[in-house]
Each structure stands twice: as C-alpha cells, then as structure tokens.
Design a protein around this motif. Structure first.
Motif, short mmCIF file in Angstrom:
data_model
loop_
_atom_site.label_atom_id
_atom_site.label_comp_id
_atom_site.label_asym_id
_atom_site.label_seq_id
_atom_site.Cartn_x
_atom_site.Cartn_y
_atom_site.Cartn_z
N VAL A 199 0.81 -1.23 0.00
CA VAL A 199 0.00 0.00 0.00
C VAL A 199 0.84 1.27 0.00
N LYS A 200 2.14 1.14 0.06
CA LYS A 200 3.02 2.32 0.09
C LYS A 200 2.76 3.20 -1.12
N GLY A 201 2.66 4.49 -0.85
CA GLY A 201 2.42 5.44 -1.93
C GLY A 201 0.97 5.60 -2.30
N ARG A 202 0.10 4.73 -1.77
CA ARG A 202 -1.32 4.82 -2.09
C ARG A 202 -2.17 5.13 -0.86
N PHE A 203 -1.77 4.63 0.29
CA PHE A 203 -2.55 4.82 1.52
C PHE A 203 -1.82 5.80 2.44
N THR A 204 -2.61 6.55 3.21
CA THR A 204 -2.05 7.48 4.19
C THR A 204 -2.83 7.37 5.49
N ILE A 205 -2.11 7.12 6.57
CA ILE A 205 -2.73 7.07 7.90
C ILE A 205 -2.59 8.43 8.56
N SER A 206 -3.60 8.81 9.32
CA SER A 206 -3.52 10.06 10.06
C SER A 206 -4.36 9.96 11.32
N ARG A 207 -4.16 10.93 12.21
CA ARG A 207 -4.91 10.93 13.45
C ARG A 207 -5.22 12.36 13.86
N ASP A 208 -6.31 12.54 14.56
CA ASP A 208 -6.67 13.82 15.15
C ASP A 208 -6.95 13.55 16.62
N ASN A 209 -5.94 13.76 17.43
CA ASN A 209 -6.09 13.42 18.86
C ASN A 209 -7.16 14.28 19.54
N ALA A 210 -7.29 15.51 19.11
CA ALA A 210 -8.28 16.40 19.73
C ALA A 210 -9.70 15.91 19.47
N ASN A 224 -10.30 12.72 18.67
CA ASN A 224 -10.31 11.26 18.90
C ASN A 224 -10.68 10.48 17.65
N MET A 225 -10.03 10.84 16.55
CA MET A 225 -10.33 10.21 15.28
C MET A 225 -9.04 9.68 14.63
N VAL A 226 -9.19 8.56 13.95
CA VAL A 226 -8.11 7.95 13.17
C VAL A 226 -8.62 7.80 11.75
N TYR A 227 -7.76 8.02 10.77
CA TYR A 227 -8.18 7.96 9.38
C TYR A 227 -7.23 7.10 8.56
N LEU A 228 -7.76 6.58 7.46
CA LEU A 228 -6.94 5.91 6.47
C LEU A 228 -7.44 6.37 5.10
N GLN A 229 -6.65 7.19 4.44
CA GLN A 229 -6.96 7.63 3.09
C GLN A 229 -6.41 6.60 2.12
N MET A 230 -7.26 6.07 1.28
CA MET A 230 -6.87 5.02 0.34
C MET A 230 -7.11 5.50 -1.08
N ASN A 231 -6.04 5.61 -1.83
CA ASN A 231 -6.12 6.05 -3.22
C ASN A 231 -5.66 4.94 -4.15
N SER A 232 -5.98 5.09 -5.42
CA SER A 232 -5.56 4.13 -6.45
C SER A 232 -5.88 2.70 -6.01
N LEU A 233 -7.09 2.51 -5.57
CA LEU A 233 -7.48 1.21 -5.03
C LEU A 233 -7.46 0.13 -6.08
N LYS A 234 -7.11 -1.07 -5.63
CA LYS A 234 -7.00 -2.23 -6.51
C LYS A 234 -7.93 -3.33 -6.01
N PRO A 235 -8.34 -4.24 -6.87
CA PRO A 235 -9.20 -5.34 -6.41
C PRO A 235 -8.59 -6.11 -5.23
N GLU A 236 -7.29 -6.22 -5.19
CA GLU A 236 -6.65 -6.95 -4.10
C GLU A 236 -6.69 -6.20 -2.77
#
Length: 125
Positions: free
Chosen positions: A64-75, A77-89
C-alpha cells in the motif's frame, strides 16, 4: 469503556479512493499507537499501516506504500486511512486497532489491545 468504531467502507471501482474513519472513545487517543489492519476472505489479518503516538512516525505495508495514508486527530479522537488508487486486491474488512504506550508501532496483531468491528471495502468494476 474503550470503543473503536470504523466507518467509510463501501464499493469502489479500481483506481478510486475511499477514506476510512475510526471514532475512538473511552480513552485518550494521544496515549496510544494506532494501526489499520485488513482481512480478506480466506486470508490472515495483515497490517496495513500504523502510527506512533510520540512522534507520529508511520509504517506502511509494501502493498500500500504510496497509495494509503494514515492520520490521526487526537483532539477529535479520530483515526483515518486515506486510500487512493485502489486495486481489487485491496478488498477486505478493514479494522482499526490501538496499543497503549505508542513509542513504536508494529503489524503484530497480538500487540494491539483494542479493536474496532471492521468496515468492508470492496474494489470491483
């Protein structure tokens, strides 16, 4: 009571994007390392990405390197995963998880104390 609730999954075409969210409650998110795992049918759960709580260092699975990005907003209390260029796998149930301390993070499932219920991501045309 510690609770993690994922959302944002769905059906998307190959090449598309999704943003997964994980709402955390019952604890101070800033004290924990965070991670996203996924599990496809018939396969073991695998780590996708993680982030420390101390300096925000991140790790990504090679797939997933280069396609996914993890992030957090502690204030918030949220965690995110941005997923780009998604593939069937990338099709799988995606889970967020946390472990206390958080000066490092890993893709070892048993190191994570709390898990969400998962959200389904399907990549198909």
């Amino acid at each position: 009571q510690v609770q993690l609730v994922e959302s944002g999954g769905g059906l998307v075409q190959p090449g598309g994007s999704l943003r997964l969210s994980c709402a955390a409650s019952g604890f101070t998110l800033g004290d924990y390392a965070i991670a996203w795992f996924r599990q496809a049918p018939g396969k073991e759960r695998e780590g996708v990405s993680c982030m420390t709580s101390t300096d925000g260092s991140t790790s990504y699975a090679d797939s997933v390197k280069g396609r996914f990005t993890i992030s957090r907003d502690n204030a918030q209390n949220m965690v995110y995963l941005q997923m780009n260029s998604l593939k069937p796998e990338d099709t799988a149930i995606y889970y967020c998880a946390i472990t206390y301390g958080g000066f490092y993070c890993s893709f070892t499932t048993y190191e994570y104390e709390y898990w969400g219920q998962g959200t389904q991501v399907t990549v198909s045309s």
